[in-house]
Scaffold this motif. Structure first.
Motif, PDB file in Angstrom:
ATOM      1  N   GLU A   3      -9.341   2.455  -8.188  1.00  0.00           N
ATOM      2  CA  GLU A   3      -9.392   3.762  -7.528  1.00  0.00           C
ATOM      3  C   GLU A   3      -9.068   3.644  -6.044  1.00  0.00           C
ATOM      4  O   GLU A   3      -8.337   4.472  -5.486  1.00  0.00           O
ATOM      5  CB  GLU A   3     -10.771   4.407  -7.712  1.00  0.00           C
ATOM      6  CG  GLU A   3     -11.054   4.885  -9.122  1.00  0.00           C
ATOM      7  CD  GLU A   3     -11.727   3.819  -9.970  1.00  0.00           C
ATOM      8  OE1 GLU A   3     -11.688   2.626  -9.583  1.00  0.00           O
ATOM      9  OE2 GLU A   3     -12.284   4.175 -11.025  1.00  0.00           O
ATOM     10  N   GLN A   4      -9.607   2.609  -5.386  1.00  0.00           N
ATOM     11  CA  GLN A   4      -9.324   2.410  -3.961  1.00  0.00           C
ATOM     12  C   GLN A   4      -7.840   2.131  -3.734  1.00  0.00           C
ATOM     13  O   GLN A   4      -7.222   2.674  -2.807  1.00  0.00           O
ATOM     14  CB  GLN A   4     -10.165   1.248  -3.421  1.00  0.00           C
ATOM     15  CG  GLN A   4     -11.642   1.555  -3.290  1.00  0.00           C
ATOM     16  CD  GLN A   4     -12.446   0.319  -2.913  1.00  0.00           C
ATOM     17  OE1 GLN A   4     -12.196  -0.783  -3.401  1.00  0.00           O
ATOM     18  NE2 GLN A   4     -13.425   0.503  -2.037  1.00  0.00           N
ATOM     19  N   ILE A   5      -7.277   1.286  -4.583  1.00  0.00           N
ATOM     20  CA  ILE A   5      -5.858   0.943  -4.448  1.00  0.00           C
ATOM     21  C   ILE A   5      -4.985   2.162  -4.738  1.00  0.00           C
ATOM     22  O   ILE A   5      -4.014   2.438  -4.026  1.00  0.00           O
ATOM     23  CB  ILE A   5      -5.508  -0.232  -5.385  1.00  0.00           C
ATOM     24  CG1 ILE A   5      -6.257  -1.493  -4.933  1.00  0.00           C
ATOM     25  CG2 ILE A   5      -4.005  -0.486  -5.410  1.00  0.00           C
ATOM     26  CD1 ILE A   5      -6.195  -2.641  -5.911  1.00  0.00           C
ATOM     27  N   ALA A   6      -5.344   2.915  -5.775  1.00  0.00           N
ATOM     28  CA  ALA A   6      -4.586   4.121  -6.115  1.00  0.00           C
ATOM     29  C   ALA A   6      -4.649   5.145  -4.986  1.00  0.00           C
ATOM     30  O   ALA A   6      -3.660   5.834  -4.704  1.00  0.00           O
ATOM     31  CB  ALA A   6      -5.113   4.723  -7.412  1.00  0.00           C
TER      32      ALA A   6
ATOM     33  N   GLY B 242       0.823  -1.208   0.000  1.00  0.00           N
ATOM     34  CA  GLY B 242       0.000   0.000   0.000  1.00  0.00           C
ATOM     35  C   GLY B 242       0.850   1.247   0.000  1.00  0.00           C
ATOM     36  O   GLY B 242       1.743   1.416  -0.815  1.00  0.00           O
ATOM     37  N   GLY B 243       0.591   2.128   0.943  1.00  0.00           N
ATOM     38  CA  GLY B 243       1.315   3.390   1.012  1.00  0.00           C
ATOM     39  C   GLY B 243       0.835   4.225   2.181  1.00  0.00           C
ATOM     40  O   GLY B 243       1.611   4.651   3.023  1.00  0.00           O
ATOM     41  N   ARG B 244      -0.468   4.436   2.265  1.00  0.00           N
ATOM     42  CA  ARG B 244      -1.032   5.321   3.284  1.00  0.00           C
ATOM     43  C   ARG B 244      -0.619   4.907   4.692  1.00  0.00           C
ATOM     44  O   ARG B 244      -0.241   5.752   5.515  1.00  0.00           O
ATOM     45  CB  ARG B 244      -2.565   5.343   3.168  1.00  0.00           C
ATOM     46  CG  ARG B 244      -3.258   6.275   4.155  1.00  0.00           C
ATOM     47  CD  ARG B 244      -4.740   6.371   3.844  1.00  0.00           C
ATOM     48  NE  ARG B 244      -5.403   5.082   3.994  1.00  0.00           N
ATOM     49  CZ  ARG B 244      -5.956   4.647   5.138  1.00  0.00           C
ATOM     50  NH1 ARG B 244      -5.905   5.403   6.220  1.00  0.00           N
ATOM     51  NH2 ARG B 244      -6.555   3.473   5.182  1.00  0.00           N
TER      52      ARG B 244
ATOM     53  N   ILE C   2       0.527   0.810 -11.027  1.00  0.00           N
ATOM     54  CA  ILE C   2      -0.442   0.445  -9.992  1.00  0.00           C
ATOM     55  C   ILE C   2      -1.494  -0.466 -10.611  1.00  0.00           C
ATOM     56  O   ILE C   2      -2.102  -0.138 -11.632  1.00  0.00           O
ATOM     57  CB  ILE C   2      -1.098   1.705  -9.394  1.00  0.00           C
ATOM     58  CG1 ILE C   2      -0.040   2.533  -8.645  1.00  0.00           C
ATOM     59  CG2 ILE C   2      -2.250   1.333  -8.462  1.00  0.00           C
ATOM     60  CD1 ILE C   2      -0.538   3.877  -8.161  1.00  0.00           C
ATOM     61  N   ALA C   3      -1.683  -1.625  -9.995  1.00  0.00           N
ATOM     62  CA  ALA C   3      -2.652  -2.610 -10.489  1.00  0.00           C
ATOM     63  C   ALA C   3      -3.332  -3.257  -9.287  1.00  0.00           C
ATOM     64  O   ALA C   3      -3.020  -2.949  -8.134  1.00  0.00           O
ATOM     65  CB  ALA C   3      -1.947  -3.656 -11.351  1.00  0.00           C
ATOM     66  N   LYS C   4      -4.251  -4.173  -9.549  1.00  0.00           N
ATOM     67  CA  LYS C   4      -4.965  -4.838  -8.461  1.00  0.00           C
ATOM     68  C   LYS C   4      -4.063  -5.866  -7.786  1.00  0.00           C
ATOM     69  O   LYS C   4      -3.478  -6.720  -8.444  1.00  0.00           O
ATOM     70  CB  LYS C   4      -6.230  -5.518  -8.989  1.00  0.00           C
ATOM     71  CG  LYS C   4      -7.328  -4.538  -9.382  1.00  0.00           C
ATOM     72  CD  LYS C   4      -8.607  -5.262  -9.770  1.00  0.00           C
ATOM     73  CE  LYS C   4      -9.712  -4.264 -10.129  1.00  0.00           C
ATOM     74  NZ  LYS C   4     -10.974  -4.943 -10.483  1.00  0.00           N
TER      75      LYS C   4
END
Length: 409
Positions: free
Chosen positions: A168-171, A136-138, A155-157
């Motif tokens: 969009e959620q993953i991004a 992730g990142g956040r 960025i992919a699933k």
């Protein structure tokens, strides 16, 4: 070595609880290196991008720390200073000094290693420190550094159970980190992801520099050939996706160093960079081993495109045997269906002792081997000499141990 052994014993007892990520907790204890801190975030290609960037910066005379994950054989591979991994003695020394804090804060395996890395880099002169995000990142521990520069690989699933089911959620989870950065660079993204990133950038008042697609790309026996800034470059890794990772690192370094950037130094750095296990070919007498760490649909599709070319060019034989393993929560059946279209002779094994063969694969019509060495022997009995090791970085690590290969970059 005693402290190193004690450190490993303590580290390996760590219980992984992703649902208890707490960025505030690690922010309170981590030491921020006095350097330009760079975070690499994305679904695939983070490790190679981090390596390329470190090589380029080192070629310009800078001292560079590098934190990556996971490792192939030894945990010390995750923490590097210029060309060298942290020594076992220094790892043990730093870790044991921090052990009481680890126990008090109940940090995860990844968080402990990152705190060790940060402390290690603080004890050495560093101009740049490169942090490869874990998941992730956040809420990823590397975000606690509040990095000066962020690079986004494709960025992919992946890891939907933690990051969300949609792109969009993953991004969102990944792009969140850019709000702390002064500079943001990105590989080419899908239109959905790029549109989302641009909207979020407006919210964070950030400008994103999207790297263009590499040009004049082709695969040769010596590696991948492509053009950057009118320079023809050959990297040891095979595949356009690796060339794109190199281009991302090149552009970020060029923009960061400005007039100090040397095209010749950058070119030599990329051409001498190697990341073990990433579509790597190792010849042992009559036997050829191809290591592939692809472990999700996006990376597997990219690597299979290259492997198909290798077979068409007879770099890999038509009857190449596949040794496959997968970790939990991976779509193993889908992976096997994709692989079997090119290489139908497959032996399924365990990724390592901690990741046994999934029950559903044991009930399918595949040859089964308990461990990597057994899988090799199954294929040897068929007269096979070309082996594709694929599905998990942990399996590649087991292959490295079996073949007694040294991890070099």
């Amino acid at each position: 070595m005693t402290s190193y052994v004690e450190a490993l014993e303590h580290l390996n007892q760590t219980v992984e609880l992703h649902e208890k990520w707490d960025l505030e907790k690690i922010s309170q204890i981590i030491a921020r290196p006095n350097a330009t801190n760079i975070q690499i975030v994305g679904t695939n290609g983070k490790g190679t991008t981090a390596l390329f960037l470190q090589k380029i910066l080192c070629a310009h005379g800078f001292n560079v720390g590098l934190f990556t994950s996971p490792h192939l054989v030894n945990v010390t591979e995750r923490i590097r200073y210029n060309a060298n991994c942290i020594s076992a003695n220094e790892f043990g020394k730093v870790y044991m000094e921090l052990r009481d804090i680890f126990d008090e804060k109940q940090l995860s395996y990844f968080e402990k290693l990152m705190v060790v890395a940060a402390e290690f880099f603080c004890r050495h002169p560093v101009d740049f420190v490169i942090w490869e995000a874990g998941l992730g990142g956040r809420l990823d521990a590397t975000t606690a550094i509040k990095n000066d520069i962020v690079l986004f690989t494709p960025i992919a699933k992946d890891h939907s159970e933690y990051l969300g089911d949609t792109l969009e959620q993953i991004a969102y989870e990944k792009f969140f980190v850019s709000q702390y950065a002064k500079k943001v660079y990105s590989s080419p993204q899908s239109q959905i992801v790029q549109n989302f990133m641009q909207k979020q950038a407006e919210i964070y008042c950030k400008e994103i520099f999207f790297i263009p697609q590499v040009s004049n790309f082709y695969i040769a026996e010596t590696g991948t050939v492509f053009d950057i800034d009118n320079q023809k470059i050959t990297i040891p890794m095979l595949g356009k996706h690796y060339a794109q990772n190199a281009a991302l690192a090149w552009n970020a370094a060029q923009q960061t160093l400005k007039q100090k950037f040397s095209v010749e130094a950058g070119k030599q750095a990329l051409e001498n960079a190697a990341w073990p296990g990433r579509l790597q070919i190792v010849q042992r007498n009559a036997d050829k081993y191809v290591f592939c760490c692809a472990h999700n649909m996006h990376s597997l599709q990219s690597d299979l495109e290259v492997l198909k070319v290798l077979r068409e060019k007879d770099i890999l034989s038509k009857n190449t045997g596949v040794i496959f393993a997968v970790t939990r929560n991976r779509p193993a059946q889908q992976h096997l269906q994709m692989i079997s279209k090119i290489f139908p002779n497959i032996v399924v094994t365990a990724a390592n002792a901690q990741h046994p063969i999934p029950q559903e694969l044991q009930q399918q019509n595949y040859a089964i081997a308990n461990e990597f060495g057994d899988a090799v022997r199954v294929l040897q009995k068929q007269g096979i000499h070309d082996y594709l090791i694929i599905g998990s970085i942990y399996l590649v690590g087991e292959a490295y141990k079996y073949l007694e290969l040294e991890v070099r970059s």
